[in-house]
Design a protein around this motif. Structure first.
Motif, PDB file in Angstrom:
ATOM      1  N   LYS A 108       1.659  13.634   4.741  1.00 23.82           N
ATOM      2  CA  LYS A 108       0.696  14.644   5.162  1.00 23.82           C
ATOM      3  C   LYS A 108       1.331  16.027   5.277  1.00 23.82           C
ATOM      4  O   LYS A 108       2.534  16.142   5.518  1.00 23.82           O
ATOM      5  N   SER A 150       0.841  -1.199   0.000  1.00 22.63           N
ATOM      6  CA  SER A 150       0.000   0.000   0.000  1.00 22.63           C
ATOM      7  C   SER A 150       0.876   1.249   0.000  1.00 22.63           C
ATOM      8  O   SER A 150       1.971   1.252   0.588  1.00 22.63           O
ATOM      9  N   ALA A 160       0.916  10.582  -2.418  1.00 22.40           N
ATOM     10  CA  ALA A 160       1.017   9.152  -2.135  1.00 22.40           C
ATOM     11  C   ALA A 160       2.231   8.584  -2.851  1.00 22.40           C
ATOM     12  O   ALA A 160       2.452   8.864  -4.040  1.00 22.40           O
ATOM     13  N   THR A 214      -3.414  16.904   6.442  1.00 25.58           N
ATOM     14  CA  THR A 214      -4.081  16.295   5.289  1.00 25.58           C
ATOM     15  C   THR A 214      -3.039  15.716   4.343  1.00 25.58           C
ATOM     16  O   THR A 214      -2.022  16.346   4.051  1.00 25.58           O
ATOM     17  N   SER A 215      -3.294  14.499   3.847  1.00 25.67           N
ATOM     18  CA  SER A 215      -2.356  13.858   2.930  1.00 25.67           C
ATOM     19  C   SER A 215      -2.307  14.624   1.610  1.00 25.67           C
ATOM     20  O   SER A 215      -3.339  14.971   1.037  1.00 25.67           O
ATOM     21  N   THR A 246      -5.631  11.953  -9.398  1.00 29.85           N
ATOM     22  CA  THR A 246      -5.088  12.997  -8.557  1.00 29.85           C
ATOM     23  C   THR A 246      -6.026  14.164  -8.449  1.00 29.85           C
ATOM     24  O   THR A 246      -6.187  14.763  -7.408  1.00 29.85           O
ATOM     25  N   HIS A 290      -2.391  14.617  -4.508  1.00 31.77           N
ATOM     26  CA  HIS A 290      -3.788  14.741  -4.126  1.00 31.77           C
ATOM     27  C   HIS A 290      -4.367  16.134  -4.347  1.00 31.77           C
ATOM     28  O   HIS A 290      -5.593  16.294  -4.347  1.00 31.77           O
ATOM     29  N   ARG A 297       2.469   4.960   0.788  1.00 30.16           N
ATOM     30  CA  ARG A 297       2.640   5.787   1.976  1.00 30.16           C
ATOM     31  C   ARG A 297       2.077   7.167   1.689  1.00 30.16           C
ATOM     32  O   ARG A 297       2.350   7.761   0.647  1.00 30.16           O
ATOM     33  N   GLU A 298       1.307   7.685   2.628  1.00 29.35           N
ATOM     34  CA  GLU A 298       0.697   9.005   2.466  1.00 29.35           C
ATOM     35  C   GLU A 298       1.518  10.038   3.237  1.00 29.35           C
ATOM     36  O   GLU A 298       1.734   9.905   4.444  1.00 29.35           O
TER      37      GLU A 298
END
Length: 485
Positions: A13, A8, A82, A78-79, A99, A67, A10-11
């Protein structure tokens, strides 16, 4: 046994790059989906309420998605990006679309709901243009002196005519007959008023003969050049009266709106808070700085200051630091919660700097402990960093007293507003040749005006006057930098 690997993304922030900041605007992305990034690589530049800051990514991987686009203000936490840290394949071609709208892409489709039986609503009929509709059951009381038939219940657009006692009708173009007002929504009427256009002269293009915004703009647009064949007929025709067109810029734009955000928003809030919290008092003094200007020229030739920024501001800053040493109570702040005056035994000297993003006030930490060459070096770094837009939030925190040099704009003086948390700010006007009495004779001397604003809760008139007088005395006789230090 098979080991499962977490693939998965990684976000990353939005971090709090200052003290207590809640949001930041993304100014520029340095990476795109599919790019490989490494730990510590700068991926974007953001602007907070204090400064523009570059953000490094804290891990290695491949960018999967951005994002938020550039120009978006994002809350801290907030992310914003990614990253596939497992070193997976680059993002597919559809990544940019995801996006732009991550929320919509992730939301599952809802099943279609079974339509409910629709109850027949009572018939609705129009009212005044631009103000919605009314139920058909509405009844109007006949106006005094006007038959009820003069105000048709099915369309109250004729109300203005009925009030005047005239039952008018619209012709095929929507123009008034018998004195009725042309039909237009209130915003269109205001636009016509601002542009100086008579609505009665406009041919409407909207439904039911309503004048639109486009009709008003077309009325003030420059007329097209007539065809050669029709020039004779035009010359014979009587010129039609027209309202004067409003003055506009060369490109036709009459207004420009600039969003208030980032540094400008923070500056505005700080100045309003300061102006209505601290009782400001401003004092002025005009001083002969001819000797100081001569000393500046001599210092420019000094090898100890070679390569450093040597200008009048350097000696003005040094003069203020000497005055603060002689009167330390000016370097203080007001603690409202504790009801105490906090005297600072260090001077974080703020220098107001105009930048493309707005006015900022970075400060030189512990300026009182610096020698003249060190102070010159710090001033040079402060100014160049501010012009490049690279001032860090830490450099703008903890200031104790400020200098603002309005003289660089050709201004003689002003009444500066205190930075929040500070008790004094010194404004320096332009230095220019003026007639001045020197040694009993009127001569041309280099003169400037200084203005000192201070918080009258903790700085009284005596203290403020002494500090300002000391700065003026040093600039008039710069040898006092040695005798008073």
């Amino acid at each position: 046994m098979t080991t499962m690997t977490d693939t998965s993304p990684r976000e990353f922030k939005m971090p709090d790059v200052g003290e207590g900041l809640t949001e930041a605007e993304i100014l520029k992305w340095y990476v795109q989906p599919g790019d490989t990034v490494t730990d510590g690589q700068v991926v974007c530049e953001v602007e907070t309420a204090k400064a523009a800051v570059e953000l490094p990514i804290p891990y290695d991987g491949v960018v999967r998605a951005l994002h938020f686009p550039e120009g978006t203000t994002v809350d801290v936490g907030t992310s914003i990006i990614a990253v596939d840290v497992a070193g997976g394949a680059p993002a597919p071609a559809s990544a940019p679309a995801a996006t732009a709208a991550p929320a919509e892409a992730a939301a599952p489709a809802r099943p279609a709901a079974k339509p409910e039986p629709v109850a027949k609503k009572p018939e609705r009929k129009p009212v005044l243009v631009g103000y919605g509709v009314a139920e058909s059951s509405t009844k109007r009381r006949p106006r005094k002196g006007v038959p009820a038939a003069a105000v048709p219940a099915e369309d109250t657009l004729y109300a203005a005519t009925a009030i005047q006692g005239v039952q008018g009708e619209l012709n095929g173009h929507g123009h008034a007959v018998g004195g009725q007002r042309p039909l237009a929504k209130p915003p269109v009427r205001k636009l016509a008023k601002d542009l100086g256009v008579d609505l009665a002269t406009i041919t409407p293009s909207g439904p039911d003969g309503v004048i639109t915004r486009e009709d008003v703009h077309a009325a003030v647009a420059p007329p097209k050049a007539p065809e050669p064949v029709a020039q004779a007929a035009v010359a014979q025709a009587a010129p039609a009266a027209s309202a004067p067109a409003p003055v506009a810029s060369s490109d036709g734009v009459r207004e420009t709106r600039i969003p208030v955000k980032g540094v400008r928003k923070a500056t505005a809030a700080a100045m309003v808070g300061s102006a209505f919290t601290a009782p400001h008092v401003t004092e002025f003094v005009t001083v002969d700085v001819t000797r100081t200007m001569k000393l500046v020229e001599e210092l420019k030739q000094d090898k100890e200051l070679a390569g450093l920024r040597v200008n009048p501001l350097l000696l003005i800053a040094k003069a203020l630091l000497v005055a603060i040493r002689r009167h330390p109570d000016i370097n203080a702040s007001w603690d409202e919660a504790a009801q105490e005056i906090v005297v600072k035994h260090y001077v974080n000297l703020g220098i107001a700097a105009a930048t493309p993003r707005g006015l900022i006030v970075p400060n030189i930490k512990d300026a009182q402990a610096k020698t003249l060459p060190q102070l010159a070096e710090s001033l040079g770094e402060l100014v160049s960093t501010a012009k490049e837009g690279r001032t860090s939030p830490a450099a703008m925190q903890g200031g104790t007293v400020t200098i603002t040099n309005v003289g660089v704009f050709g201004i003689d003086t002003g009444t500066p507003i205190l930075n929040p948390g500070e008790s004094a700010i010194l404004a320096v006007g332009s230095i220019k040749l003026q007639p001045w009495v020197h040694k009993g004779k009127v001569k041309a001397r280099q003169v400037t005006t200084l203005a000192l604003s201070f918080d009258h809760r903790l700085v009284d008139g005596e203290l403020g006057s002494k500090v300002l007088a000391d700065v003026a005395a040093i600039l008039e006789q710069p040898k006092r930098l040695i005798t008073w230090a």
